[in-house]
Design a protein around this motif. Structure first.
Motif, short mmCIF file in Angstrom:
data_model
loop_
_atom_site.label_atom_id
_atom_site.label_comp_id
_atom_site.label_asym_id
_atom_site.label_seq_id
_atom_site.Cartn_x
_atom_site.Cartn_y
_atom_site.Cartn_z
N ASP A 245 -49.82 -62.65 -4.85
CA ASP A 245 -50.24 -61.96 -6.06
C ASP A 245 -49.90 -62.85 -7.27
OD1 ASP A 245 -50.85 -60.25 -8.15
OD2 ASP A 245 -49.91 -58.49 -7.23
N GLN A 247 -51.40 -63.16 -10.07
CA GLN A 247 -51.50 -62.48 -11.36
C GLN A 247 -50.19 -61.78 -11.71
OE1 GLN A 247 -54.76 -59.71 -11.70
NE2 GLN A 247 -54.35 -59.26 -13.85
N ASN A 250 -47.76 -64.38 -12.81
CA ASN A 250 -48.16 -64.88 -14.12
C ASN A 250 -47.75 -63.90 -15.22
OD1 ASN A 250 -49.67 -65.68 -16.44
ND2 ASN A 250 -51.15 -66.70 -15.13
N GLU A 251 -48.03 -62.63 -15.00
CA GLU A 251 -47.72 -61.62 -16.00
C GLU A 251 -46.20 -61.46 -16.17
OE1 GLU A 251 -48.53 -58.69 -18.90
OE2 GLU A 251 -49.79 -60.24 -17.96
N TYR A 278 -52.50 -70.60 -11.09
CA TYR A 278 -52.73 -69.23 -11.55
C TYR A 278 -51.46 -68.37 -11.65
CZ TYR A 278 -57.31 -70.79 -9.93
OH TYR A 278 -58.46 -71.51 -9.72
#
Length: 388
Positions: A245, A247, A250-251, A278
């Protein structure tokens, strides 16, 4: 020069410990022995390998696909141009013949297990420690004399309270480690904070403690933990969410300024590259934990290192998972940032050479040919039973 036999045995490393995701009550690993017709010191050279903890023994794939491919290959397909040693890169190509790209799954573990044994044999044939061979072939000829290692523990376990957790961490410090790691995510946030604060009472400061969630959290939970963890200034916050995951990872970087770590459950150069592209990982502070024994071996690990250079990541940001001697050799020979260690856990596979102490968080390597398994008495005794 030929490989004359390849043997495999699944060995139990079961225990009562658990992390946020799994327990280890049924955990096992594959041990392989690659027997050659090359003689050194009056004995045939045998290369040994095993897979890291956390992934089960890939016995079926080894016997159904990968060992037969190696046995069926023509001897010349496995050798270097001069015919003076086996070529791990060519052997990797033989192992992967007929395998489609993607969907790496557990086959990367099977290949990584054999790859370790091949490199052990290659270094023994060259009569060099693997770390020196790697420095000679791929570096400047001078390996690191010592490698940073941290003590990975702090598992959940029946009957293990705060006092027992503190005693465990004190023991690691007494053994010479300067950084220790504990599990989180297997209890409530409040309980984990109590556990962390208990450990912080016995270590020098937050920079001496890392925490590992083993991919347990969704994004809101990962953020909740991040907000509570940040004031502690920990060594790192590891694998908050699912390893694929990107994302989420990253978040999460938007909510946590201190170092994070992940990558132990990414098993290919392509997955590692996606993390870099990413995942929001920061090359000035975060750590990458790719484990060669789970990710197609050292041949693939070198591809990962080449990719990291393209993205301006230093190999010093790599501290592999697994706590085994293979990654320790890679760290010393290729200039990584350190290696995990499992003192007293997953024996006899955890830990390093006998009679070489941990000093101020660093360990030296034995000056013997190969990976150095022969310098760990209980491990080499087990491995030799596989070769019989």
């Amino acid at each position: 020069m030929r490989i004359v036999d390849i043997k495999e045995k699944a060995v139990s490393i079961k225990s009562t410990i658990s992390n946020a995701y799994i327990d280890f009550s049924k955990m096992n690993v594959s041990v392989v022995a690659v027997v050659t017709d090359v003689v050194r010191d009056g004995k045939p050279v045998i290369g040994y390998g095993f897979n890291s903890n956390g992934r089960y023994a890939p016995s079926g794939m080894l016997h159904d696909r990968f060992i037969p491919r190696l046995r069926d290959a023509k001897p010349a397909e496995l050798l270097n141009d001069a015919g003076t040693n086996f070529d791990p890169h060519r052997i990797w190509d033989v192992l992967m013949k007929g395998e489609k790209p993607g969907g790496h799954g557990e086959r990367s573990v099977a290949v990584g297990t054999l790859d370790m044994a091949i490199w052990d044999a290659v270094a023994k044939i060259e009569e060099k420690p693997l770390y020196q061979l790697l420095a000679d072939w791929y570096g400047n000829g001078t390996p690191d004399e010592q490698v940073f290692v941290y003590a990975a523990g702090g598992y959940y376990q029946p009957g293990k309270g705060l006092q027992e957790l503190q005693d465990e961490m004190r023991n690691y410090l007494d053994m010479g480690y300067s950084v220790v790691k504990m599990k989180i995510g297997g209890s409530s946030l409040d309980e984990d904070l109590r556990r962390i604060e208990a450990v912080l009472k016995v270590v020098p400061d937050g920079g001496s403690l890392a925490v590992d969630a083993n991919g347990r959290f969704d994004l809101p939970t990962a953020i909740d933990y991040a907000k509570k963890l940040e004031p502690y200034n920990l060594f790192w916050y590891e694998e908050a969410g699912d390893p694929l995951d990107y994302q989420l990872q990253n978040e999460l970087a938007n909510y946590y300024k201190n170092p994070m770590a992940t990558g132990e459950n990414l098993f290919s150069m392509q997955d590692a590259r996606n993390l870099i592209r990413y995942g929001g990982m920061r090359s000035d502070r975060d750590y990458l934990q790719f484990d060669c024994a789970l990710s197609y071996g050292l041949v693939e690990y070198m591809r990962i290192l080449d990719m990291l250079k393209e993205y301006s990541w230093s190999p010093r940001r790599c501290i592999p998972h697994g706590g085994h001697q293979m990654s320790l050799n890679i760290a010393a020979g290729l200039g990584l940032g350190g290696n995990e260690s499992y003192p007293g856990v997953f024996e006899p596979f955890g830990g390093f050479a006998d009679n070489i102490p941990i000093e101020h968080g660093y360990v030296k390597l034995p000056d013997i040919p190969g990976v150095g398994f022969e310098a760990k008495a209980d491990l080499i005794e087990l491995m030799r039973t596989v070769a019989k």
